[in-house]
Design a protein around this motif. Structure first.
Motif, PDB file in Angstrom:
ATOM      1  N   TRP A  49      -0.037   5.369   2.986  1.00  9.37           N
ATOM      2  CA  TRP A  49       0.772   4.139   2.894  1.00  9.37           C
ATOM      3  C   TRP A  49       2.089   4.310   3.644  1.00  9.37           C
ATOM      4  CZ3 TRP A  49       4.735   1.014   2.108  1.00  9.37           C
ATOM      5  CH2 TRP A  49       4.531  -0.289   1.643  1.00  9.37           C
ATOM      6  N   ARG A  50       2.795   5.408   3.341  1.00 12.20           N
ATOM      7  CA  ARG A  50       4.094   5.636   3.982  1.00 12.20           C
ATOM      8  C   ARG A  50       3.949   5.815   5.486  1.00 12.20           C
ATOM      9  NH1 ARG A  50       4.649   9.369  -0.279  1.00 12.20           N
ATOM     10  NH2 ARG A  50       4.417  11.079   1.218  1.00 12.20           N
ATOM     11  N   THR A  51       2.911   6.538   5.890  1.00 15.82           N
ATOM     12  CA  THR A  51       2.709   6.788   7.315  1.00 15.82           C
ATOM     13  C   THR A  51       2.483   5.489   8.070  1.00 15.82           C
ATOM     14  OG1 THR A  51       1.801   8.999   6.902  1.00 15.82           O
ATOM     15  CG2 THR A  51       1.260   7.967   9.010  1.00 15.82           C
ATOM     16  N   LEU A  52       1.620   4.632   7.551  1.00 14.45           N
ATOM     17  CA  LEU A  52       1.372   3.347   8.205  1.00 14.45           C
ATOM     18  C   LEU A  52       2.639   2.502   8.252  1.00 14.45           C
ATOM     19  CD1 LEU A  52      -2.103   2.561   6.620  1.00 14.45           C
ATOM     20  CD2 LEU A  52      -1.659   2.940   9.060  1.00 14.45           C
ATOM     21  N   ARG A  53       3.414   2.567   7.177  1.00 17.62           N
ATOM     22  CA  ARG A  53       4.668   1.790   7.140  1.00 17.62           C
ATOM     23  C   ARG A  53       5.620   2.274   8.215  1.00 17.62           C
ATOM     24  NH1 ARG A  53       7.702  -1.284   7.748  1.00 17.62           N
ATOM     25  NH2 ARG A  53       9.151  -2.381   6.385  1.00 17.62           N
ATOM     26  N   ARG A  54       5.757   3.585   8.347  1.00 17.40           N
ATOM     27  CA  ARG A  54       6.692   4.142   9.315  1.00 17.40           C
ATOM     28  C   ARG A  54       6.160   4.091  10.745  1.00 17.40           C
ATOM     29  NH1 ARG A  54      10.589   2.687   6.705  1.00 17.40           N
ATOM     30  NH2 ARG A  54      11.223   3.933   4.917  1.00 17.40           N
ATOM     31  N   LEU A  55       4.868   3.821  10.891  1.00 18.44           N
ATOM     32  CA  LEU A  55       4.304   3.643  12.231  1.00 18.44           C
ATOM     33  C   LEU A  55       4.335   2.181  12.661  1.00 18.44           C
ATOM     34  CD1 LEU A  55       1.285   6.132  12.205  1.00 18.44           C
ATOM     35  CD2 LEU A  55       3.496   6.407  13.332  1.00 18.44           C
TER      36      LEU A  55
END
Length: 201
Positions: A49-55
């Motif tokens: 979740w965090r990775t997709l948000r920060r990407l």
């Protein structure tokens, strides 16, 4: 959310054979990985979740993208060595985010809540809450300006707090490349951050 995702993933195994994407034996092999995938979903859901948000994905688009990433892992479970699931998930996040950025219109929300951040205490003043939201929005704007390879290393090191050795293993690149990209990412981030501050003063 995670239970519904697992139901869809497990249901998808039969659909693979029905679509002619795999043989019945291969579909059975995918089902056999169900307990392993469930464990990965439980431990890595927040990371994805965090990775997709920060990407670069908007919060409103992330749930579908998270499911897409885990579907990719489910389909390729037999090819992913146990213990290396996070690396596969991160690369799947990169691919999913890149495709989403190319196909979805940029519609920025000015006060998104981010579960990766610390929850706003009930005692926070409206000004404090607004300042937190604006800081997150600014971070997103600056991260969007980084090249994809630099942003990946920057996010993993500065936000996920992984070591350079862990990042090298995750991305399957030499540690020297990680160090080089991190230096360039920091320089680029600071430059873009200054420009953003000047533009929004």
């Amino acid at each position: 959310m995670r239970d519904r995702m697992m139901m869809k993933l497990e249901h998808g195994a039969g659909a693979l054979a029905a679509q002619g994407a795999t043989t019945a034996a291969a579909a059975t092999e995918v089902v056999d990985h169900g307990p392993r995938i469930r464990a990965v979903v439980d431990t890595e859901h927040a990371f994805v979740w965090r990775t997709l948000r920060r990407l670069g994905l908007r919060e409103a688009d992330i749930d579908d993208a998270v499911q897409e990433v885990f579907v990719a892992l489910f389909r390729h479970a037999a090819e992913v060595e146990p213990g290396k699931e996070r690396g596969f998930l991160f690369r799947a996040c990169e691919f999913t985010a890149l495709r989403a950025r190319r196909t979805l219109a940029r519609r920025r929300e000015t006060a998104e809540a981010d579960p990766a951040s610390v929850e706003t205490p009930a005692s926070d003043s409206p000004d404090h809450a607004l300042g937190r939201a604006q800081a997150l929005e600014r971070l997103d704007r600056v991260l969007d300006l980084l090249d994809d390879d630099l942003r990946s290393v920057f996010v993993l090191y500065e936000i996920e707090e992984m070591t350079m050795s862990e990042i090298a293993q995750l991305l399957e690149i030499p540690i020297g490349t990680v160090a080089s990209r991190l230096r360039r990412a920091r320089t680029s981030f600071m430059s873009h951050a200054r420009s953003d501050e000047e533009a929004n003063d």
